[in-house]
Design a protein around this motif. Structure first.
Motif, PDB file in Angstrom:
ATOM      1  N   THR A 152     144.327  14.807 -10.359  1.00  0.00           N
ATOM      2  CA  THR A 152     144.627  15.888  -9.594  1.00  0.00           C
ATOM      3  C   THR A 152     144.013  17.417 -10.182  1.00  0.00           C
ATOM      4  O   THR A 152     142.866  16.512 -11.130  1.00  0.00           O
ATOM      5  N   ILE A 153     143.656  18.476 -10.037  1.00  0.00           N
ATOM      6  CA  ILE A 153     143.012  19.091  -9.399  1.00  0.00           C
ATOM      7  C   ILE A 153     143.521  20.217 -10.119  1.00  0.00           C
ATOM      8  O   ILE A 153     143.900  20.633  -9.015  1.00  0.00           O
ATOM      9  N   ASP A 154     143.764  21.254 -10.684  1.00  0.00           N
ATOM     10  CA  ASP A 154     144.579  22.271 -10.141  1.00  0.00           C
ATOM     11  C   ASP A 154     145.917  22.005 -10.206  1.00  0.00           C
ATOM     12  O   ASP A 154     146.497  23.649  -9.194  1.00  0.00           O
ATOM     13  N   GLY A 155     146.605  21.144 -10.607  1.00  0.00           N
ATOM     14  CA  GLY A 155     147.906  21.262 -10.211  1.00  0.00           C
ATOM     15  C   GLY A 155     148.104  20.162  -8.764  1.00  0.00           C
ATOM     16  O   GLY A 155     149.409  19.813  -8.638  1.00  0.00           O
ATOM     17  N   ALA A 156     146.995  20.636  -8.152  1.00  0.00           N
ATOM     18  CA  ALA A 156     146.793  19.811  -7.147  1.00  0.00           C
ATOM     19  C   ALA A 156     146.347  18.240  -7.180  1.00  0.00           C
ATOM     20  O   ALA A 156     145.476  17.683  -7.534  1.00  0.00           O
ATOM     21  N   SER A 157     147.349  17.144  -5.902  1.00  0.00           N
ATOM     22  CA  SER A 157     146.911  16.069  -6.132  1.00  0.00           C
ATOM     23  C   SER A 157     145.681  15.482  -4.725  1.00  0.00           C
ATOM     24  O   SER A 157     145.671  15.886  -3.123  1.00  0.00           O
ATOM     25  N   TYR A 158     144.721  14.985  -5.067  1.00  0.00           N
ATOM     26  CA  TYR A 158     143.547  14.421  -4.383  1.00  0.00           C
ATOM     27  C   TYR A 158     143.329  12.938  -4.059  1.00  0.00           C
ATOM     28  O   TYR A 158     143.092  12.776  -5.434  1.00  0.00           O
TER      29      TYR A 158
END
Length: 332
Positions: free
Chosen positions: A38-44
């Motif tokens: 998770t980066i800045d609330g987004a899933s990668y």
């Protein structure tokens, strides 16, 4: 390094701000490792491209990886609108040159489920149409699409690769099966083996014959595990394993061979669907089609003869054996 398509110089730089790292089980068999972050609330999803642990990267022989090369050259950015490629950043580790990594949007929900059921006719037709879109987009490109050579592509699943992996002490499944499968083909289908086994040791006659037909950028691994469909009907395309200049129908032949158990239509119908998609986009196939498709279907058995042998002399292998016989006549 291109300013427009930068490659970061460390995996740590790629993952700045990443939290909640969770290992993922992937359907691929190359040895690649994937994490969800998770980066800045987004899933990668981050995929580590490590030559020390991934036999397919060693077989391709591209420093960093083929994906790094495509990113750096702007090729991934030039894909047509029909295609979604989820990579958002790339790193090639300066301190450890055998390691690269790609950071991708998490597209798991769009991917074809890893089951045994056939896909729908609609999705199959869409995949073939969008495959044609990729090929047409790079038909006369000025971009440098020479990444993995056709020769190395045809040797990826060869006894040469299996022997090299054995010499390294590799215990990966696919190289071991490749080593077993090629001798098995000579027992199960000697007529097919007599044609393709010499080519799997030296594909030059096949490569040279195909070079006399049109070329474009090919992906190299249009298997269903690498494909999906997003909410707008675009094709999600992952894992540029062996991309480079090649015959467009080589991608088609690979698609037919590796996805054979899940195709909802006959191979002949799929071939016709793909050809029609090229024609709709302005490609005149008449002058070269019969030669290229014949050679590419032969080439698919050069790549997958070992795998087909494990099911015995069934209808699937009989079909490919006949294509090999027809394709061999085009080598002269």
């Amino acid at each position: 390094m291109s300013d427009r398509y930068p490659v970061l110089d460390s995996v740590d730089a790629l993952l700045v701000g990443a939290t909640g790292r969770t290992p993922l089980d992937a359907p691929g068999k190359s040895g690649a490792v994937l994490d969800r972050v998770t980066i800045d609330g987004a899933s990668y999803v981050v995929k580590y491209l490590d030559h020390e642990g991934d036999w397919s990267l060693r077989a391709a022989g591209v420093p960093g990886s083929s994906t790094v090369a495509l990113w750096r050259r702007g090729i991934l950015a030039a894909l047509p609108d029909e295609i979604v490629q989820p990579i958002v950043a790339v790193a090639h580790d300066r301190e450890r040159p055998t390691l690269a990594a790609v950071l991708m949007d998490d597209v798991a929900e769009t991917l074809v489920p890893a089951v045994d059921d056939p896909i729908t006719i609609e999705q199959n037709d869409r995949f073939l149409d969008h495959m044609a879109a990729v090929h047409v987009a790079f038909w006369d490109t000025d971009l440098d699409i020479d990444v993995v050579t056709p020769t190395d592509r045809y040797l990826e699943l060869s006894p040469r690769m299996a022997a090299a992996e054995a010499a390294l002490g590799s215990d990966h499944l696919v190289p071991r099966l490749v080593a077993q499968g090629w001798p098995l083909l000579e027992t199960v289908a000697p007529k097919a083996a007599a044609i393709v086994v010499p080519l799997v040791h030296d594909p030059a006659p096949l490569v040279n014959a195909l070079a006399a037909t049109p070329s474009t950028l090919i992906h190299g691994n249009w298997k269903l595990d690498n494909l999906g469909t997003d909410s707008e009907g675009r094709t999600v395309l992952l894992d540029w394993e062996t991309p480079g200049r090649g015959a467009a129908t080589a991608d088609l032949a690979w698609y037919l061979a590796i996805n054979c158990r899940r195709l909802p239509v006959s191979k002949e119908q799929a071939i016709a669907t793909y050809r029609a998609a090229l024609e709709r986009r302005g490609i005149d196939t008449a002058p070269w089609w019969d030669t290229q498709i014949g050679l590419s279907l032969l080439g698919a058995l050069v790549q997958f003869g070992w795998e087909k042998a494990f099911s015995g002399y069934d209808d699937e292998l009989v079909w490919w054996e006949q294509r090999a016989i027809e394709g061999a006549a085009l080598l002269a």
